[in-house]
Write a protein that holds these residues in place. Structure first.
Motif, mmCIF file in Angstrom:
data_model
loop_
_atom_site.group_PDB
_atom_site.id
_atom_site.type_symbol
_atom_site.label_atom_id
_atom_site.label_comp_id
_atom_site.label_asym_id
_atom_site.label_seq_id
_atom_site.Cartn_x
_atom_site.Cartn_y
_atom_site.Cartn_z
ATOM 1 N N VAL A 7 -66.700 -16.173 45.585
ATOM 2 C CA VAL A 7 -66.217 -15.327 46.686
ATOM 3 C C VAL A 7 -64.838 -14.759 46.350
ATOM 4 C CG1 VAL A 7 -65.354 -15.385 49.070
ATOM 5 C CG2 VAL A 7 -67.568 -16.413 48.511
ATOM 6 N N ARG A 8 -63.941 -15.622 45.888
ATOM 7 C CA ARG A 8 -62.573 -15.177 45.585
ATOM 8 C C ARG A 8 -62.553 -14.149 44.459
ATOM 9 N NH1 ARG A 8 -58.693 -19.516 45.476
ATOM 10 N NH2 ARG A 8 -57.919 -18.222 43.796
ATOM 11 N N ASP A 9 -63.362 -14.399 43.422
ATOM 12 C CA ASP A 9 -63.413 -13.464 42.290
ATOM 13 C C ASP A 9 -63.918 -12.094 42.738
ATOM 14 O OD1 ASP A 9 -62.480 -15.424 40.652
ATOM 15 O OD2 ASP A 9 -64.401 -15.870 39.690
ATOM 16 N N LEU A 10 -64.981 -12.099 43.543
ATOM 17 C CA LEU A 10 -65.551 -10.828 44.020
ATOM 18 C C LEU A 10 -64.554 -10.097 44.904
ATOM 19 C CD1 LEU A 10 -69.067 -12.137 44.919
ATOM 20 C CD2 LEU A 10 -68.595 -10.360 43.226
ATOM 21 N N ASN A 11 -63.912 -10.880 45.751
ATOM 22 C CA ASN A 11 -62.933 -10.314 46.665
ATOM 23 C C ASN A 11 -61.807 -9.646 45.889
ATOM 24 O OD1 ASN A 11 -60.070 -11.338 48.030
ATOM 25 N ND2 ASN A 11 -61.452 -10.303 49.457
ATOM 26 N N ARG A 12 -61.356 -10.304 44.842
ATOM 27 C CA ARG A 12 -60.258 -9.771 44.054
ATOM 28 C C ARG A 12 -60.707 -8.560 43.230
ATOM 29 N NH1 ARG A 12 -58.361 -14.330 40.777
ATOM 30 N NH2 ARG A 12 -58.640 -15.418 42.730
ATOM 31 N N ARG A 13 -61.892 -8.705 42.623
ATOM 32 C CA ARG A 13 -62.352 -7.662 41.707
ATOM 33 C C ARG A 13 -62.828 -6.407 42.441
ATOM 34 N NH1 ARG A 13 -67.061 -9.616 38.476
ATOM 35 N NH2 ARG A 13 -65.907 -11.547 38.725
ATOM 36 N N ASN A 14 -63.592 -6.609 43.518
ATOM 37 C CA ASN A 14 -64.220 -5.449 44.187
ATOM 38 C C ASN A 14 -63.603 -5.131 45.541
ATOM 39 O OD1 ASN A 14 -65.963 -5.854 42.066
ATOM 40 N ND2 ASN A 14 -67.589 -6.761 43.320
ATOM 41 N N VAL A 71 -63.717 -24.409 52.263
ATOM 42 C CA VAL A 71 -63.812 -22.968 52.496
ATOM 43 C C VAL A 71 -62.559 -22.484 53.208
ATOM 44 C CG1 VAL A 71 -65.097 -21.147 53.694
ATOM 45 C CG2 VAL A 71 -66.340 -23.014 52.559
ATOM 46 N N VAL A 72 -62.183 -23.229 54.242
ATOM 47 C CA VAL A 72 -61.055 -22.827 55.088
ATOM 48 C C VAL A 72 -59.789 -22.610 54.259
ATOM 49 C CG1 VAL A 72 -59.510 -23.646 56.911
ATOM 50 C CG2 VAL A 72 -61.983 -23.875 57.168
ATOM 51 N N GLU A 73 -59.543 -23.503 53.301
ATOM 52 C CA GLU A 73 -58.287 -23.392 52.543
ATOM 53 C C GLU A 73 -58.253 -22.164 51.626
ATOM 54 O OE1 GLU A 73 -59.139 -26.454 48.782
ATOM 55 O OE2 GLU A 73 -58.005 -27.121 50.537
ATOM 56 N N GLN A 74 -59.405 -21.549 51.386
ATOM 57 C CA GLN A 74 -59.444 -20.368 50.523
ATOM 58 C C GLN A 74 -59.442 -19.056 51.323
ATOM 59 O OE1 GLN A 74 -59.700 -20.582 47.124
ATOM 60 N NE2 GLN A 74 -60.016 -22.790 46.953
ATOM 61 N N CYS A 75 -59.513 -19.175 52.647
ATOM 62 C CA CYS A 75 -59.573 -17.958 53.457
ATOM 63 C C CYS A 75 -58.171 -17.361 53.602
ATOM 64 C CB CYS A 75 -60.141 -18.270 54.841
ATOM 65 S SG CYS A 75 -61.904 -18.645 54.789
ATOM 66 N N ARG A 114 -75.820 -12.861 36.441
ATOM 67 C CA ARG A 114 -74.764 -13.204 35.482
ATOM 68 C C ARG A 114 -73.452 -13.486 36.225
ATOM 69 N NH1 ARG A 114 -75.158 -8.685 32.191
ATOM 70 N NH2 ARG A 114 -77.246 -9.429 31.695
ATOM 71 N N VAL A 115 -73.136 -12.656 37.229
ATOM 72 C CA VAL A 115 -71.913 -12.843 38.013
ATOM 73 C C VAL A 115 -71.873 -14.244 38.642
ATOM 74 C CG1 VAL A 115 -70.704 -12.115 40.131
ATOM 75 C CG2 VAL A 115 -71.554 -10.397 38.526
ATOM 76 N N VAL A 116 -73.023 -14.720 39.117
ATOM 77 C CA VAL A 116 -73.039 -16.044 39.757
ATOM 78 C C VAL A 116 -73.421 -17.153 38.767
ATOM 79 C CG1 VAL A 116 -73.478 -15.088 42.060
ATOM 80 C CG2 VAL A 116 -75.424 -15.770 40.631
ATOM 81 N N GLY A 117 -73.451 -16.816 37.492
ATOM 82 C CA GLY A 117 -73.679 -17.817 36.455
ATOM 83 C C GLY A 117 -75.109 -18.317 36.352
ATOM 84 N N SER A 173 -59.147 -6.695 58.432
ATOM 85 C CA SER A 173 -58.712 -5.673 57.474
ATOM 86 C C SER A 173 -59.562 -5.750 56.217
ATOM 87 C CB SER A 173 -57.254 -5.873 57.089
ATOM 88 O OG SER A 173 -56.443 -5.726 58.213
ATOM 89 N N SER A 174 -59.688 -4.604 55.585
ATOM 90 C CA SER A 174 -60.445 -4.513 54.345
ATOM 91 C C SER A 174 -59.829 -5.439 53.288
ATOM 92 C CB SER A 174 -60.391 -3.056 53.893
ATOM 93 O OG SER A 174 -60.981 -2.927 52.659
ATOM 94 N N GLY A 175 -60.684 -6.184 52.609
ATOM 95 C CA GLY A 175 -60.209 -7.050 51.539
ATOM 96 C C GLY A 175 -59.805 -8.446 51.974
#
Ligand SMILES: Nc1ncnc2c1ncn2[C@@H]1O[C@H](COP(=O)(O)OP(=O)(O)O)[C@@H](O)[C@H]1O
Ligand SMILES: [Mg+2]
Length: 226
Positions: free
Chosen positions: A188-195, A208-212, A131-134, A33-35
């Protein structure tokens, strides 16, 4: 209600090595699913890279269909497939695949140049991605002047350059220490949430697994558990 962004239907892939058939994927029916941030796990040789390459339009299945945003990409001609790769998906590889003679900024500019973006616009967008990736203060550094984690962040910026709706990553933290791996997943999480960008990440890494949001396991070319 989120919509399906990737749907594979009885997807199979058999490689031919000389006269030998090497089955890599066996009737895979995967829905994303998207997102979502999807993790794909599985032993070495189970077909993870093959699946990612097919979703990304880098390789074709032997059988089956794959719909991305409602379009069957197995039916696209070479030109439309190239267009799909450029506009719809971003790829992050384990070993970054940065071009060594180009700076971080120039590496991020590559997809934008391929899209025909004017030079000023390219530069500005590449800088904002760094800038997004610091890494805006590393824009002029070449890959060998950056740490592994920093190179991987440049690779993220490059994968995002054309604002893809799906980002595919093949063992992106496999070569990183845990601090860099956590920094990677935070981005990844920030981009996923923002975009609302969808991520499909092949990984063995517990960090990684725990954030999926969802985990699939592939074994012998079959998607086993959700
Ligand atoms: N280009 C290729 N030619 C022939 N066989 C391949 C090729 N790429 C992968 N394979 C085989 O397909 C199977 C799945 O490989 P792969 O998708 O790379 O697995 P994973 O990424 O899970 O380690 C393995 O048996 C591998 O040896
Ligand atoms: Mg692999």
């Amino acid at each position: 209600m989120s919509k399906l962004i990737v749907r594979t239907i009885d997807l199979s892939k058999v490689y031919r090595r000389g006269k030998v058939n090497v089955p890599a994927l066996n009737n895979v029916n995967l829905q994303v699913s998207s997102g979502e941030i999807v993790g794909i796990m599985g032993p070495s040789g189970s077909g993870k890279t093959t699946l990612l390459n097919i979703i990304g339009g880098l390789d074709k299945p032997t059988q089956g269909k794959i719909f991305v945003d409602g379009v069957d990409i197995t039916s696209l001609n070479e030109k439309d497939l190239a267009d799909y790769r450029l506009k719809k998906v971003g790829f992050i590889f384990q070993f970054y695949n940065l071009i060594p003679i180009l700076t971080a900024l120039e590496n991020v500019e590559i997809p934008l140049a391929l899209m025909g973006a004017p030079k000023d616009e390219r530069r500005e967008r590449a800088l904002s991605l760094l800038r997004v990736v610091g890494l805006e203060n590393r824009a002029d550094h070449k890959p060998d002047e950056l740490s592994g984690g920093e190179q991987q962040r440049v690779a993220i910026a490059r994968a995002l350059a054309n604002n893809p709706s799906i980002v595919l990553a093949d063992e992106p933290t496999g070569d990183l220490d845990s601090k860099s791996a956590m920094a990677f997943m935070k981005i990844v999480r920030d981009l996923n949430r923002r975009n609302n960008q969808t991520f499909i990440i092949v990984t063995h890494d517990p960090l990684v697994v725990e954030q999926c949001t969802k985990i699939y396991t592939i074994r012998d070319g079959r998607v086993e558990s959700a």
